[in-house]
Design a protein around this motif. Sequence first.
Motif, PDB file in Angstrom:
ATOM      1  N   ARG A  93      -0.337  86.146  56.837  1.00 51.22           N
ATOM      2  CA  ARG A  93      -0.742  85.015  57.668  1.00 51.22           C
ATOM      3  C   ARG A  93      -2.240  84.743  57.522  1.00 51.22           C
ATOM      4  N   ASN A  94      -3.034  85.818  57.505  1.00 49.51           N
ATOM      5  CA  ASN A  94      -4.482  85.644  57.347  1.00 49.51           C
ATOM      6  C   ASN A  94      -4.822  85.053  55.984  1.00 49.51           C
ATOM      7  N   TYR A  96      -6.612  78.004  52.922  1.00 50.08           N
ATOM      8  CA  TYR A  96      -7.086  76.680  53.352  1.00 50.08           C
ATOM      9  C   TYR A  96      -8.608  76.647  53.443  1.00 50.08           C
ATOM     10  N   LYS A  97      -9.186  77.698  54.005  1.00 54.53           N
ATOM     11  CA  LYS A  97     -10.644  77.706  54.159  1.00 54.53           C
ATOM     12  C   LYS A  97     -11.348  77.758  52.805  1.00 54.53           C
ATOM     13  N   HIS A 114       2.018  75.203  58.017  1.00 55.06           N
ATOM     14  CA  HIS A 114       1.313  74.939  56.767  1.00 55.06           C
ATOM     15  C   HIS A 114       2.294  74.459  55.698  1.00 55.06           C
ATOM     16  N   ILE A 141       0.798  78.743  62.892  1.00 47.85           N
ATOM     17  CA  ILE A 141       0.345  78.679  61.514  1.00 47.85           C
ATOM     18  C   ILE A 141       1.273  77.759  60.701  1.00 47.85           C
ATOM     19  N   ARG A 199      -4.470  81.320  56.059  1.00 45.89           N
ATOM     20  CA  ARG A 199      -5.648  80.665  56.651  1.00 45.89           C
ATOM     21  C   ARG A 199      -6.831  80.686  55.678  1.00 45.89           C
ATOM     22  N   HIS A 253      -8.130  81.507  64.231  1.00 41.14           N
ATOM     23  CA  HIS A 253      -6.690  81.291  64.274  1.00 41.14           C
ATOM     24  C   HIS A 253      -6.368  79.849  63.852  1.00 41.14           C
ATOM     25  N   LEU A 254      -6.872  79.472  62.709  1.00 38.88           N
ATOM     26  CA  LEU A 254      -6.624  78.132  62.192  1.00 38.88           C
ATOM     27  C   LEU A 254      -5.130  77.867  62.067  1.00 38.88           C
ATOM     28  N   ASN A 255      -4.711  76.713  62.551  1.00 33.53           N
ATOM     29  CA  ASN A 255      -3.336  76.233  62.392  1.00 33.53           C
ATOM     30  C   ASN A 255      -3.431  74.917  61.630  1.00 33.53           C
ATOM     31  N   PRO A 256      -3.241  74.911  60.305  1.00 34.77           N
ATOM     32  CA  PRO A 256      -3.497  73.711  59.495  1.00 34.77           C
ATOM     33  C   PRO A 256      -2.794  72.455  59.990  1.00 34.77           C
TER      34      PRO A 256
END
Length: 571
Positions: free
Chosen positions: A108-109, A115-116, A143, A141, A112, A130-133
Motif C-alpha cells: 500500500r505504501n 504516485y508521489k 487507485h 487507497i 502511494r 495517507h494519500l488516497n489518489p
Amino acid sequence: MKRRSFLSSVSAGTSGILLAGPMVSNAKSPKQAHTFTAAKELKADVVIAGGGLGGCAAALAACRNGLKVILTEETDWIGGQVSQQGVPPDEHNWIETHGAPASYREYRNRIREYYKRNYPLTADAKGRSHLNPGDGSVSRICHEPRVTVEVLTEMLLPFISSGKLTLLTEHKIDAADVTGDDVKSIQAKDLKSDRTLVLHAPYFIDATECGDLLPLTGTEYVTGTESKSQTGELHAPEVANPKNNQAFTLCFAMDYQPGVNNIIDRPKDYDFWSNYVPQMDTPWAGKLLELNYSDPRTLKPKNLGFHPEGKKTGEMLNLWLYRRLISKANFVSGTYDGDITVVNWPQNDYFMGNLIDVSEEEFQKHVDGARQLNLSLFYWLQTEAPRPDGGQGWSGLRLRGDVMGTEDGMAKYPYIREARRIKAEFTVLEEHVGAENRRMVAGDEAGKTSADFYDSVGTGYYHIDLHPSNQGINYVDFGSLPFQIPLGALLPQRMNNLLPANKNIGTTHITNGCFRLHPVEWSIGEAVGMLVAFAQRKNVPPRAVREQKNLLVEFQDWIRTQGLETHWPKG
C-alpha cells in the motif's frame, strides 16, 4: 483487446494422469484420466497458479525464504481483484497500522510512493502520508489498476532477476498429473500460442479466482450454500444449494467531459436490460437500471445519487465518488479534465447465471451477458439517468479502456466473489466470526471477540457481506468481529501437497462474505507461501505443522518475525 475465453479446452497427451473439467464436489479420486502431450517441462520448489493478491503474496513469501517459484496468471496483469478486475481495496478501519501483514502495508505504501514519484500531485496531496489518489469513499487507497501491476511487478522483480521466480502471464492451467493424494505436475497452456508447459514441483498452490485446480486434481471441495443442518449457522438457509453463488461483476472505468457528446451506439440488449427487474426472494427496489437498490441490511428500497462532477446528491451516496480512482483535485491543475471512477455498483452485479462448475461456453455466455449489462448501464447513464437539474443523461461520460487495459473499457476478468472451497481440516463457521452467532454460542462477554484459533496464521476483518445471488437470494449482510485465519482452513482434508491461497479456503458460503476481501486474501497467500517454505525445510507435510504442537509454535513464531500477525491487539 478481444477477450480470450476464460476456460480453455483440454487436449490428450502421452503419459501420466490428466484431469480436466468440472468434477463432483465430493470426489475422492480422479474421475477422468488422459495423457499429456509432449511439452516443455519446468521445475521449481513450488508452482503457484493465479497471480492475484494471494498468489503474489505467496510468491513473495516463498521467494524471500529461498524457494524457487513458478507463478502463472491467466491474464496479462498480475494483481487479481485490484487490477485485472478493477476493484479498489476494500479494507477495515485499522489497516494503516495493523490487521494485515507488514508486506501488505508495504504494498500500500508503495502505491502511494508511486504516485508521489511519478505523478504531478498538488503540494497538499504529495504531503499526505495517507494519500488516497482517488479519494473514493470505499477505500483509503483508491487507485488505478495499472499502478498495482507496476508496484507488484516492482516487488517481484528482484526474484525474477535472480532466477528464483518464473512469471508466466497469459498461461492457464488446464490439466494435472495426480498420483493418489499427491499432485505431480500441472499443465499450463500459453493463451498466445496454444503451446503447453508441464510444471513440476513438490508443492502446488491454487490461487486462481475460481479454485480451478481443485477439480483438475480431484481435490474435494464444496460450492454454493450449505444448509443450517450442515453448519448450524444462524443465517444459513434450511436447504443447501451448491449452485447458489454470489453475483459476479464485470467492472468498467469511465470519466466525464462536460459539453462533449460521447454517446455510444445503443447496445443490442438495451431493451432487455433497461426493463429488467431482478427476481429476488425479498423484492428488489424496482428496475435494475435505476438509482436505487435494496439496502443490504434491511432489504428495503434505498435511493442512490449520481453526479459525475462529484457534487453532493443530498443525503444519498453519490455513486461517482464511491470507487473513484482519480480525483483531479489531487493533481496539478490541467493534469486531468475530470475524475476517473470505476463502476462496481448494485446496478451491474450480474444475477443471470453462475460461473462455477460450468462449461467454457456457459462461462463465456454469462461474461458476455455482463458486458451487455455494462454497456446498457453506461448508455442509460448517458441518455436517461435523472439529473439534479431535471434533465436526463450525461452525454459527456466516456469509457476509459486505457485505465482497464482493454479496448472496450471493461475489466480484463470478472470480479468473482465466491469460488470453489476446499473441504478443509477445519472450516470457519458463522459462530466463529459472526457477531450475533458468536454471542449465542460463547455468551455476552466471550462473544465480544471472535473465536481464538490455536493455529492462527493471520488476521482480518470485514463485515459479512453477501451480494445477491444467481438463485434469487437478496443481500445477506450483517456484523462480524475482527478474526483470525486458522491454519486448518488452509489444509485440504486429503491432498498432501496442494494448498489454497485465494477465496478457496475452508470457509462456508456465509463466512466467505468476510474472508474474500483484499488484505485477507494477501494474508492467506503469504501464510501459505511461508508454510511451504517451512514444511520443505523441516521435511514434513504441511498438515504435520498443525498436528505437531512444537512445529506449530515454531512456525507461528517464525512467521511473526516476518511481519505476519496472528492475533489482534487486546483492548
